[in-house]
Design a protein around this motif. Structure first.
Motif, short mmCIF file in Angstrom:
data_model
loop_
_atom_site.label_atom_id
_atom_site.label_comp_id
_atom_site.label_asym_id
_atom_site.label_seq_id
_atom_site.Cartn_x
_atom_site.Cartn_y
_atom_site.Cartn_z
N SER A 193 0.83 -1.21 0.00
CA SER A 193 0.00 0.00 0.00
C SER A 193 0.86 1.26 0.00
CB SER A 193 -0.87 0.01 1.26
OG SER A 193 -0.04 0.07 2.41
N GLY A 194 2.16 1.09 0.28
CA GLY A 194 3.06 2.24 0.36
C GLY A 194 3.33 2.68 1.79
N LYS A 195 2.56 2.12 2.73
CA LYS A 195 2.74 2.49 4.13
C LYS A 195 4.00 1.82 4.69
CE LYS A 195 0.25 3.27 8.26
NZ LYS A 195 -0.08 4.07 9.06
N VAL A 196 4.72 2.56 5.53
CA VAL A 196 5.96 2.05 6.14
C VAL A 196 5.77 1.92 7.64
CG1 VAL A 196 8.40 2.57 6.61
CG2 VAL A 196 7.43 3.03 4.33
N TYR A 197 6.19 0.78 8.17
CA TYR A 197 6.17 0.54 9.61
C TYR A 197 7.60 0.32 10.07
CZ TYR A 197 1.19 -0.21 9.02
OH TYR A 197 -0.14 -0.05 8.72
N PHE A 255 4.77 -6.94 13.22
CA PHE A 255 3.59 -7.06 14.07
C PHE A 255 2.81 -5.75 14.12
CE2 PHE A 255 5.70 -10.73 16.65
CZ PHE A 255 5.41 -11.61 15.61
N LYS A 256 3.52 -4.62 14.04
CA LYS A 256 2.81 -3.34 13.96
C LYS A 256 1.94 -3.31 12.70
CE LYS A 256 5.23 0.55 14.90
NZ LYS A 256 6.48 1.40 14.95
N ALA A 257 2.53 -3.71 11.57
CA ALA A 257 1.79 -3.69 10.30
C ALA A 257 0.58 -4.62 10.36
CB ALA A 257 2.72 -4.09 9.15
N GLY A 281 -3.80 -4.30 10.32
CA GLY A 281 -4.53 -4.81 9.17
C GLY A 281 -3.75 -4.86 7.87
N ASN A 282 -2.44 -4.62 7.94
CA ASN A 282 -1.61 -4.63 6.73
C ASN A 282 -0.74 -5.89 6.68
OD1 ASN A 282 -2.10 -1.98 5.32
ND2 ASN A 282 -1.66 -1.30 7.41
N MET A 283 -1.16 -6.83 5.85
CA MET A 283 -0.41 -8.08 5.71
C MET A 283 0.30 -8.16 4.37
SD MET A 283 -2.78 -10.91 7.59
CE MET A 283 -4.33 -10.46 6.86
N ASP A 284 0.21 -7.07 3.60
CA ASP A 284 0.76 -7.06 2.25
C ASP A 284 2.21 -6.58 2.26
OD1 ASP A 284 0.08 -4.51 3.07
OD2 ASP A 284 -0.63 -3.86 1.10
N LEU A 285 3.06 -7.33 2.94
CA LEU A 285 4.47 -6.93 3.10
C LEU A 285 5.19 -6.99 1.76
CD1 LEU A 285 5.35 -8.98 6.32
CD2 LEU A 285 3.84 -7.02 6.06
N ASP A 286 5.96 -5.97 1.47
CA ASP A 286 6.66 -5.88 0.19
C ASP A 286 8.18 -5.95 0.37
OD1 ASP A 286 6.92 -5.60 -2.54
OD2 ASP A 286 6.81 -3.42 -2.49
N ALA A 287 8.72 -5.14 1.28
CA ALA A 287 10.17 -5.10 1.47
C ALA A 287 10.49 -4.67 2.89
CB ALA A 287 10.80 -4.11 0.48
N ILE A 288 11.62 -5.13 3.40
CA ILE A 288 12.05 -4.70 4.73
C ILE A 288 13.53 -4.35 4.69
CG2 ILE A 288 12.52 -7.06 5.58
CD1 ILE A 288 11.37 -6.05 8.34
N ALA A 289 13.86 -3.22 5.27
CA ALA A 289 15.26 -2.83 5.42
C ALA A 289 15.64 -3.07 6.87
CB ALA A 289 15.46 -1.36 5.06
N VAL A 290 16.79 -3.69 7.08
CA VAL A 290 17.27 -3.99 8.42
C VAL A 290 18.66 -3.37 8.57
CG1 VAL A 290 17.82 -5.81 10.08
CG2 VAL A 290 16.00 -6.17 8.40
N VAL A 291 18.81 -2.54 9.61
CA VAL A 291 20.07 -1.84 9.81
C VAL A 291 20.68 -2.23 11.15
CG1 VAL A 291 21.12 0.43 10.21
CG2 VAL A 291 19.49 0.12 8.33
#
Ligand SMILES: [Zn+2]
Length: 133
Positions: free
Chosen positions: A37-41, A63-65, A69-79
């Motif tokens: 959706s474009g939303k970032v958590y 878990f925040k996403a 109600g947002n289960m449409d995960l697209d990408a995650i950055a881990v630092v």
């Protein structure tokens, strides 16, 4: 994923990392999760004196996403300080929602150390399809 989106996601993970609560390991981790959706958590690791209840940054973000109600995960950055990779528990949680999830691993300077997908770093995972009747 375009370079601008990637850089922005890494920057959000760097900022989230500042909120890590890590008195025991002193190894702060920040994560920024982009949904379709474009939303970032964002998330940071949160430790506890009872060590096993510590939660990783990646799972906080996911878990925040999902809890919103947002289960449409697209990408995650881990630092992390040195480009540390997501642990097995976090990989398992990622697999639940998107085996194609893009995983970007960067150091604290924002330099990308690895760009991969969940199914590449967790081959043969146990997922929802494993429970099919
Ligand atoms: Zn983890």
């Amino acid at each position: 994923m375009d370079e601008n989106t990637k850089k922005q996601l890494i920057q959000e993970a760097i900022e989230a990392r500042r909120n890590a609560y890590v008195p025991y390991s002193t190894y702060p981790v920040g994560a920024a999760l982009l949904c379709k959706s474009g939303k970032v958590y964002t998330g940071a690791n949160i430790e506890n004196a009872a060590f096993p209840v510590t939660v990783c940054a990646e799972r906080v973000a996911i878990f925040k996403a999902v809890s919103e109600g947002n289960m449409d995960l697209d990408a995650i950055a881990v630092v992390t300080k040195n480009g540390g990779s997501p642990c097995g528990s976090c990989r398992q949680v990622m697999a639940e929602f998107n085996p194609e999830l893009i995983v970007i691993i960067a150091d604290e300077e924002g330099e990308v150390k690895q760009e991969t997908t969940l199914k590449e770093i967790l081959p043969g995972f146990f997922g929802p399809a494993s429970l099919a009747k």
